[in-house]
Design a protein around this motif. Structure first.
Motif, PDB file in Angstrom:
ATOM      1  N   LYS A 241       0.835  -1.211   0.000  1.00 38.05           N
ATOM      2  CA  LYS A 241       0.000   0.000   0.000  1.00 38.05           C
ATOM      3  C   LYS A 241       0.874   1.268   0.000  1.00 38.05           C
ATOM      4  O   LYS A 241       0.412   2.336  -0.366  1.00 38.05           O
ATOM      5  N   SER A 242       2.109   1.129   0.492  1.00 31.12           N
ATOM      6  CA  SER A 242       2.979   2.302   0.679  1.00 31.12           C
ATOM      7  C   SER A 242       3.673   2.650  -0.631  1.00 31.12           C
ATOM      8  O   SER A 242       4.860   2.400  -0.839  1.00 31.12           O
ATOM      9  N   ILE A 243       2.915   3.245  -1.513  1.00 30.02           N
ATOM     10  CA  ILE A 243       3.345   3.500  -2.897  1.00 30.02           C
ATOM     11  C   ILE A 243       4.500   4.507  -2.951  1.00 30.02           C
ATOM     12  O   ILE A 243       4.517   5.499  -2.221  1.00 30.02           O
ATOM     13  N   LYS A 244       5.424   4.214  -3.852  1.00 29.66           N
ATOM     14  CA  LYS A 244       6.654   5.019  -3.958  1.00 29.66           C
ATOM     15  C   LYS A 244       6.562   6.067  -5.070  1.00 29.66           C
ATOM     16  O   LYS A 244       5.731   5.966  -5.968  1.00 29.66           O
ATOM     17  N   SER A 245       7.473   7.017  -5.004  1.00 28.99           N
ATOM     18  CA  SER A 245       7.711   7.994  -6.085  1.00 28.99           C
ATOM     19  C   SER A 245       6.396   8.497  -6.687  1.00 28.99           C
ATOM     20  O   SER A 245       6.111   8.313  -7.874  1.00 28.99           O
ATOM     21  N   ILE A 246       5.623   9.168  -5.833  1.00 26.77           N
ATOM     22  CA  ILE A 246       4.263   9.578  -6.202  1.00 26.77           C
ATOM     23  C   ILE A 246       4.295  10.710  -7.235  1.00 26.77           C
ATOM     24  O   ILE A 246       4.944  11.736  -7.045  1.00 26.77           O
ATOM     25  N   ALA A 247       3.570  10.493  -8.335  1.00 26.33           N
ATOM     26  CA  ALA A 247       3.508  11.498  -9.399  1.00 26.33           C
ATOM     27  C   ALA A 247       2.108  12.041  -9.582  1.00 26.33           C
ATOM     28  O   ALA A 247       1.923  13.048 -10.259  1.00 26.33           O
ATOM     29  N   SER A 248       1.101  11.352  -8.997  1.00 33.71           N
ATOM     30  CA  SER A 248      -0.236  11.930  -9.079  1.00 33.71           C
ATOM     31  C   SER A 248      -1.109  11.526  -7.907  1.00 33.71           C
ATOM     32  O   SER A 248      -0.931  10.454  -7.319  1.00 33.71           O
ATOM     33  N   ILE A 249      -1.999  12.434  -7.562  1.00 34.71           N
ATOM     34  CA  ILE A 249      -2.947  12.237  -6.467  1.00 34.71           C
ATOM     35  C   ILE A 249      -4.325  12.616  -7.001  1.00 34.71           C
ATOM     36  O   ILE A 249      -4.499  13.718  -7.540  1.00 34.71           O
ATOM     37  N   GLU A 267      -5.656 -12.708  -3.738  1.00 32.75           N
ATOM     38  CA  GLU A 267      -4.463 -12.690  -2.893  1.00 32.75           C
ATOM     39  C   GLU A 267      -4.234 -11.333  -2.231  1.00 32.75           C
ATOM     40  O   GLU A 267      -3.741 -11.258  -1.108  1.00 32.75           O
ATOM     41  N   TYR A 268      -4.578 -10.276  -2.940  1.00 31.20           N
ATOM     42  CA  TYR A 268      -4.282  -8.923  -2.439  1.00 31.20           C
ATOM     43  C   TYR A 268      -5.544  -8.080  -2.486  1.00 31.20           C
ATOM     44  O   TYR A 268      -6.078  -7.820  -3.568  1.00 31.20           O
ATOM     45  N   GLY A 269      -6.011  -7.665  -1.325  1.00 32.03           N
ATOM     46  CA  GLY A 269      -7.252  -6.896  -1.267  1.00 32.03           C
ATOM     47  C   GLY A 269      -7.000  -5.405  -1.290  1.00 32.03           C
ATOM     48  O   GLY A 269      -5.856  -4.945  -1.284  1.00 32.03           O
ATOM     49  N   PHE A 270      -8.093  -4.659  -1.286  1.00 28.93           N
ATOM     50  CA  PHE A 270      -7.976  -3.198  -1.247  1.00 28.93           C
ATOM     51  C   PHE A 270      -7.454  -2.753   0.114  1.00 28.93           C
ATOM     52  O   PHE A 270      -6.641  -1.840   0.216  1.00 28.93           O
ATOM     53  N   TYR A 271      -7.918  -3.423   1.180  1.00 26.39           N
ATOM     54  CA  TYR A 271      -7.575  -2.948   2.522  1.00 26.39           C
ATOM     55  C   TYR A 271      -6.156  -3.324   2.927  1.00 26.39           C
ATOM     56  O   TYR A 271      -5.408  -2.503   3.434  1.00 26.39           O
ATOM     57  N   ALA A 272      -5.800  -4.607   2.737  1.00 28.80           N
ATOM     58  CA  ALA A 272      -4.430  -5.065   3.018  1.00 28.80           C
ATOM     59  C   ALA A 272      -3.957  -4.721   4.426  1.00 28.80           C
ATOM     60  O   ALA A 272      -2.786  -4.402   4.638  1.00 28.80           O
ATOM     61  N   ARG A 304       1.590  -9.047  14.364  1.00 22.38           N
ATOM     62  CA  ARG A 304       0.512  -8.494  15.183  1.00 22.38           C
ATOM     63  C   ARG A 304      -0.584  -7.891  14.308  1.00 22.38           C
ATOM     64  O   ARG A 304      -0.296  -7.344  13.231  1.00 22.38           O
ATOM     65  N   ILE A 305      -1.805  -7.988  14.801  1.00 24.33           N
ATOM     66  CA  ILE A 305      -2.931  -7.389  14.073  1.00 24.33           C
ATOM     67  C   ILE A 305      -2.639  -5.897  13.864  1.00 24.33           C
ATOM     68  O   ILE A 305      -2.119  -5.238  14.771  1.00 24.33           O
ATOM     69  N   PHE A 306      -2.949  -5.414  12.682  1.00 18.98           N
ATOM     70  CA  PHE A 306      -2.665  -4.025  12.294  1.00 18.98           C
ATOM     71  C   PHE A 306      -1.202  -3.673  12.546  1.00 18.98           C
ATOM     72  O   PHE A 306      -0.860  -2.524  12.844  1.00 18.98           O
ATOM     73  N   ASN A 307      -0.356  -4.672  12.454  1.00 17.90           N
ATOM     74  CA  ASN A 307       1.091  -4.472  12.625  1.00 17.90           C
ATOM     75  C   ASN A 307       1.421  -3.827  13.978  1.00 17.90           C
ATOM     76  O   ASN A 307       2.429  -3.128  14.110  1.00 17.90           O
ATOM     77  N   GLY A 308       0.534  -4.029  14.962  1.00 12.23           N
ATOM     78  CA  GLY A 308       0.767  -3.479  16.295  1.00 12.23           C
ATOM     79  C   GLY A 308       0.208  -2.072  16.491  1.00 12.23           C
ATOM     80  O   GLY A 308       0.413  -1.472  17.536  1.00 12.23           O
ATOM     81  N   TYR A 309      -0.502  -1.537  15.486  1.00 13.13           N
ATOM     82  CA  TYR A 309      -1.017  -0.166  15.587  1.00 13.13           C
ATOM     83  C   TYR A 309      -2.536  -0.111  15.806  1.00 13.13           C
ATOM     84  O   TYR A 309      -3.170   0.915  15.530  1.00 13.13           O
ATOM     85  N   ASP A 321     -15.919  -6.827   8.184  1.00 16.81           N
ATOM     86  CA  ASP A 321     -15.432  -8.194   8.385  1.00 16.81           C
ATOM     87  C   ASP A 321     -14.048  -8.275   7.723  1.00 16.81           C
ATOM     88  O   ASP A 321     -13.928  -8.237   6.492  1.00 16.81           O
ATOM     89  N   LEU A 322     -13.021  -8.369   8.577  1.00 17.98           N
ATOM     90  CA  LEU A 322     -11.647  -8.281   8.055  1.00 17.98           C
ATOM     91  C   LEU A 322     -11.254  -9.495   7.217  1.00 17.98           C
ATOM     92  O   LEU A 322     -10.257  -9.454   6.496  1.00 17.98           O
ATOM     93  N   ARG A 323     -12.036 -10.584   7.320  1.00 14.07           N
ATOM     94  CA  ARG A 323     -11.752 -11.742   6.442  1.00 14.07           C
ATOM     95  C   ARG A 323     -12.279 -11.493   5.039  1.00 14.07           C
ATOM     96  O   ARG A 323     -11.658 -11.893   4.057  1.00 14.07           O
ATOM     97  N   GLN A 324     -13.417 -10.847   5.000  1.00 11.06           N
ATOM     98  CA  GLN A 324     -14.007 -10.568   3.685  1.00 11.06           C
ATOM     99  C   GLN A 324     -13.299  -9.378   3.021  1.00 11.06           C
ATOM    100  O   GLN A 324     -12.994  -9.386   1.839  1.00 11.06           O
ATOM    101  N   TYR A 325     -13.018  -8.369   3.837  1.00  9.73           N
ATOM    102  CA  TYR A 325     -12.345  -7.169   3.312  1.00  9.73           C
ATOM    103  C   TYR A 325     -10.884  -7.198   3.716  1.00  9.73           C
ATOM    104  O   TYR A 325     -10.471  -6.486   4.617  1.00  9.73           O
ATOM    105  N   TYR A 326     -10.139  -8.106   3.095  1.00 11.58           N
ATOM    106  CA  TYR A 326      -8.730  -8.289   3.436  1.00 11.58           C
ATOM    107  C   TYR A 326      -7.853  -7.316   2.670  1.00 11.58           C
ATOM    108  O   TYR A 326      -8.297  -6.659   1.748  1.00 11.58           O
TER     109      TYR A 326
END
Ligand code: MTE
Length: 326
Positions: A241-249, A267-272, A304-309, A321-326
């Motif tokens: 999700k942590s996109i690099k070298s941002i050229a547009s928003i 394999e890869y959801g929107f939420y991640a 850890r869930i939410f990487n500890g955050y 539902d974090l299983r459905q929206y992974y």
């Protein structure tokens, strides 16, 4: 006023010898070095003066957090030598070898919205308008390795407030610069991504205090391989999700497609969101390899869930539902 946020379980007193912090003025100088002629602020940029002030780079040490960490900063050599930046190749060492081919100056960012607004902002104008601070965050890749990185930058919320789009939008979408001639990975036959690399956040995720735009790490300007000159850092989500070298928003009301979701939606959801309970279809997410690690010293730790955050972000997902929206 500088706002300082550092997870109190992480601290930079534990820094490895590689971490030679520059002083704040040097950092600012190098960050804006080589700036070309300044362009006048565009219509979307209406509140620059609210945020002006550059003498605000503060290290976690200065901010006074006490050391109490199982998390140790990952050495600079690993942070800048073991990377995912597929535009420059798929091997972990490719970005460090090839990303310097990317032209960083000038760097403009196209701002747009569903409502039809468009503006181009120069990176150095943006940098001047933001107060810099340090954030020490864990970065957890979906591939199950992780690092602890001292980033320099500013909250994404401050950038979005500064951009001040007309109207309100539900999502914010980011695209990486795509210059085929400079990005050997995009010319490769094995490349699976439909360039440019794209990512997006729900607006409430983007406005969360942890969402960060990094322009440096270890007190230096961001190395090209880490996403210079500016990249997103969303520490509770998998690293892609942590996109690099941002050229547009782009501000939008429709949930945008993201690169990895388009390639493999199962394999890869929107939420991640980092979640040890929801495995990747091809591997477990229960543990991670904290770098540096080796065959003999795998440095395996529980994820850890939410990487500890969770304390800062779990509320965003209380109805999901974090299983459905992974
Ligand atoms: N951004 C772009 N444009 N291209 C990429 O290939 N890889 C992502 C993310 N951002 C990627 C990207 C992935 S999978 C990870 S884990 C992180 O960047 C890695 O960031 P790092 O190399 O700074 O550790």
């Amino acid at each position: 006023m500088t706002k300082q946020f550092t997870d109190p379980t992480l601290c930079s007193s534990d820094i490895t010898p590689e971490s030679s912090y520059l002083n704040r003025r040097q950092f600012m100088k190098s960050a804006v070095a080589g700036s070309s002629a300044l362009l006048a602020a565009q219509p979307l940029v209406s509140k620059a003066s609210d945020f002006v002030g550059v003498d605000t780079f503060m290290s976690a040490e200065e901010s006074g957090w006490a050391l109490q960490a199982p998390d140790v900063l990952t050495p600079f050599t690993d942070v800048s030598g073991y990377n995912n930046f597929y535009e420059f190749g798929m091997d972990k060492s490719d970005p460090a070898r090839y990303a310097s081919a990317m032209t960083l100056d000038p760097w403009s960012i196209r701002i747009s919205s569903d409502g039809g607004e468009t503006a181009d902002i120069q990176f150095e104008d943006l940098l001047r308008a933001m107060d810099l601070q340090e954030r020490i965050y864990r970065l957890r890749c979906v591939e199950a390795w992780s690092m602890v990185i001292p980033w320099n930058g500013f909250p994404l919320a401050e950038l979005l407030r500064w951009l001040n789009p007309e109207g309100s939008y539900r999502f914010v979408q980011f695209r990486t610069r795509y210059t085929r001639s400079e990005m050997r990975g995009t010319r490769s036959f094995s490349s699976v991504i439909d360039w440019p690399y794209q990512e997006a956040l729900r607006m409430d995720e983007a406005m969360n205090a942890l969402s960060f735009i990094a322009v440096g790490l270890y007190g230096k300007s961001l190395p090209a391989q880490n996403g210079a000159p500016l990249r997103l850092v969303v520490p509770w989500k998998y690293g892609f999700k942590s996109i690099k070298s941002i050229a547009s928003i782009h501000f939008t009301n429709r949930q945008p497609q993201t690169s990895w979701q388009s390639i493999a939606p199962h394999e890869y959801g929107f939420y991640a969101n980092v979640n040890p309970e929801v495995d990747h279809p091809r591997w477990s997410q229960r543990y991670e390899r904290r770098l540096p690690s080796s065959l003999f010293s795998p440095n395996r730790i529980p994820t850890r869930i939410f990487n500890g955050y969770g304390e800062y972000v779990a509320d965003l997902y209380k109805d999901l539902d974090l299983r459905q929206y992974y």
